[in-house]
Enzyme design. Structure first.
Site, mmCIF file in Angstrom:
data_model
loop_
_atom_site.group_PDB
_atom_site.id
_atom_site.type_symbol
_atom_site.label_atom_id
_atom_site.label_comp_id
_atom_site.label_asym_id
_atom_site.label_seq_id
_atom_site.Cartn_x
_atom_site.Cartn_y
_atom_site.Cartn_z
ATOM 1 N N GLU A 89 8.521 7.103 5.655
ATOM 2 C CA GLU A 89 9.032 7.560 4.349
ATOM 3 C C GLU A 89 9.635 8.964 4.427
ATOM 4 O O GLU A 89 9.388 9.817 3.561
ATOM 5 C CB GLU A 89 7.923 7.491 3.301
ATOM 6 C CG GLU A 89 7.323 6.094 3.242
ATOM 7 C CD GLU A 89 6.694 5.744 1.919
ATOM 8 O OE1 GLU A 89 6.294 6.632 1.175
ATOM 9 O OE2 GLU A 89 6.626 4.535 1.625
ATOM 10 N N GLN A 91 12.355 10.047 3.671
ATOM 11 C CA GLN A 91 13.214 10.453 2.534
ATOM 12 C C GLN A 91 12.494 11.382 1.570
ATOM 13 O O GLN A 91 13.132 12.082 0.797
ATOM 14 C CB GLN A 91 13.744 9.215 1.779
ATOM 15 C CG GLN A 91 12.784 8.562 0.789
ATOM 16 C CD GLN A 91 11.821 7.562 1.421
ATOM 17 O OE1 GLN A 91 11.958 7.234 2.587
ATOM 18 N NE2 GLN A 91 10.860 7.066 0.651
HETATM 19 P P1 TTP Z 1 8.884 2.276 1.168
HETATM 20 O O1 TTP Z 1 7.960 2.417 2.325
HETATM 21 O O2 TTP Z 1 10.336 2.383 1.414
HETATM 22 O O3 TTP Z 1 8.627 0.915 0.452
HETATM 23 P P2 TTP Z 1 7.914 -0.346 1.027
HETATM 24 O O4 TTP Z 1 6.608 0.063 1.633
HETATM 25 O O5 TTP Z 1 7.946 -1.366 -0.069
HETATM 26 O O6 TTP Z 1 8.946 -0.815 2.111
HETATM 27 P P3 TTP Z 1 8.732 -1.264 3.589
HETATM 28 O O7 TTP Z 1 7.939 -2.539 3.550
HETATM 29 O O8 TTP Z 1 10.145 -1.480 4.065
HETATM 30 O O9 TTP Z 1 8.042 -0.146 4.284
HETATM 31 O O10 TTP Z 1 8.390 3.296 0.039
HETATM 32 C C1 TTP Z 1 9.229 3.682 -0.938
HETATM 33 C C2 TTP Z 1 8.552 4.672 -1.854
HETATM 34 O O11 TTP Z 1 9.576 5.390 -2.510
HETATM 35 C C3 TTP Z 1 7.725 4.047 -2.954
HETATM 36 O O12 TTP Z 1 6.566 4.842 -3.180
HETATM 37 C C4 TTP Z 1 8.599 4.112 -4.174
HETATM 38 C C5 TTP Z 1 9.413 5.337 -3.911
HETATM 39 N N1 TTP Z 1 10.767 5.348 -4.497
HETATM 40 C C6 TTP Z 1 11.170 6.456 -5.225
HETATM 41 O O13 TTP Z 1 10.407 7.402 -5.421
HETATM 42 N N2 TTP Z 1 12.429 6.468 -5.755
HETATM 43 C C7 TTP Z 1 13.327 5.464 -5.571
HETATM 44 O O14 TTP Z 1 14.457 5.562 -6.063
HETATM 45 C C8 TTP Z 1 12.907 4.330 -4.790
HETATM 46 C C9 TTP Z 1 13.846 3.189 -4.556
HETATM 47 C C10 TTP Z 1 11.611 4.311 -4.279
HETATM 48 MG MG MG Z 2 6.896 1.458 3.626
#
Ligand code: TTP
Ligand code: MG
Length: 204
Positions: A89, A91
């Site tokens: 994460e 970002q």
């Molecule tokens: P991720 O780890 O990207 O989500 P995930 O665990 O569902 O995906 P993956 O299975 O691919 O690992 O976590 C994203 C986090 O970001 C989640 O806590 C929600 C947050 N989020 C925001 O804060 N703002 C946004 O615009 C979006 C799309 C997500």
């Molecule tokens: Mg994730």
């Protein structure tokens, strides 16, 4: 991947939520653990959805991690023994994360990061475009659209059962309670400024 490549590069695992980015990050980390590599796994403190000091995927795979608030904290843990730095994460970190990834890769460290390429508006997520451009290797995963079941590249935010407004804040930690994976066509962002106005006018 590459034959006879010198150690030190950046790998980015990206895509929407529910694509398995964390799962893929854990898979790569576990494979390197078997090879007795010296690995540091970080995650931003912001995301406390599952566990402290652990990166956890939706299907409950997990690996130990260090919680950080700022990208610069990474440098306190890295030493001459470190071979691999992984960040889930990414970002959610500050933009200095990009420079740190570059610095580590330049100094022989394999950097594996995962992060959302887009926010709920469907726009690039903060510094992710820069990181994607600088990476040696990019894995763009997709999820499955909950509406039409085609590959999903976007994350739909749902608030009180309705698509979230464009002007809502970018950061809102959550999972299935407030987000869905959707394709380009099923993704909805009420209040999003139209980008096609000019093109449609030119068409007339
Ligand atoms: P991720 O780890 O990207 O989500 P995930 O665990 O569902 O995906 P993956 O299975 O691919 O690992 O976590 C994203 C986090 O970001 C989640 O806590 C929600 C947050 N989020 C925001 O804060 N703002 C946004 O615009 C979006 C799309 C997500
Ligand atoms: Mg994730």
């Amino acid at each position: 991947m590459y034959l006879k490549q010198r150690e030190g590069w950046i790998e980015v695992i990206t895509g929407p939520m529910f694509a398995g980015k964390t799962e893929e990050l854990i898979r790569r980390v576990k494979r390197l653990e078997y090879a007795k590599q010296n690995i540091l796994v970080f995650k931003p403190t912001l995301d406390n959805r599952y566990a402290q000091n652990e990166v956890v995927s939706h299907n409950n795979n997990r690996t130990r991690s260090i919680n950080i608030r700022q990208a610069s904290e990474i440098m306190k843990y890295v030493d001459a023994e470190t071979n691999v730095v992984a960040i889930d994460e990414i970002q959610f970190l500050d933009e200095e994360a990009v420079e740190i990834c570059e610095y580590l890769a330049d100094h022989g460290i394999r950097v594996i990061v995962s992060g959302l390429d887009r926010n709920f508006r469907g726009e690039p997520f903060s510094f992710m475009p820069k990181l994607l451009a600088l990476a040696e290797d990019v894995t763009k995963l997709s999820a499955i659209c909950v509406v039409c079941h085609t590959p999903a590249t976007r994350t739909q935010r749902i608030v009180n059962g309705k698509p979230a407004n464009y002007h809502d804040p970018i950061i809102l930690v959550g999972a299935q309670d407030s987000y869905e994976a959707r394709c380009r066509h099923c993704h909805q962002v009420p209040g999003k400024p139209a980008v096609y106005d000019k093109l449609e006018k030119d068409d007339e």
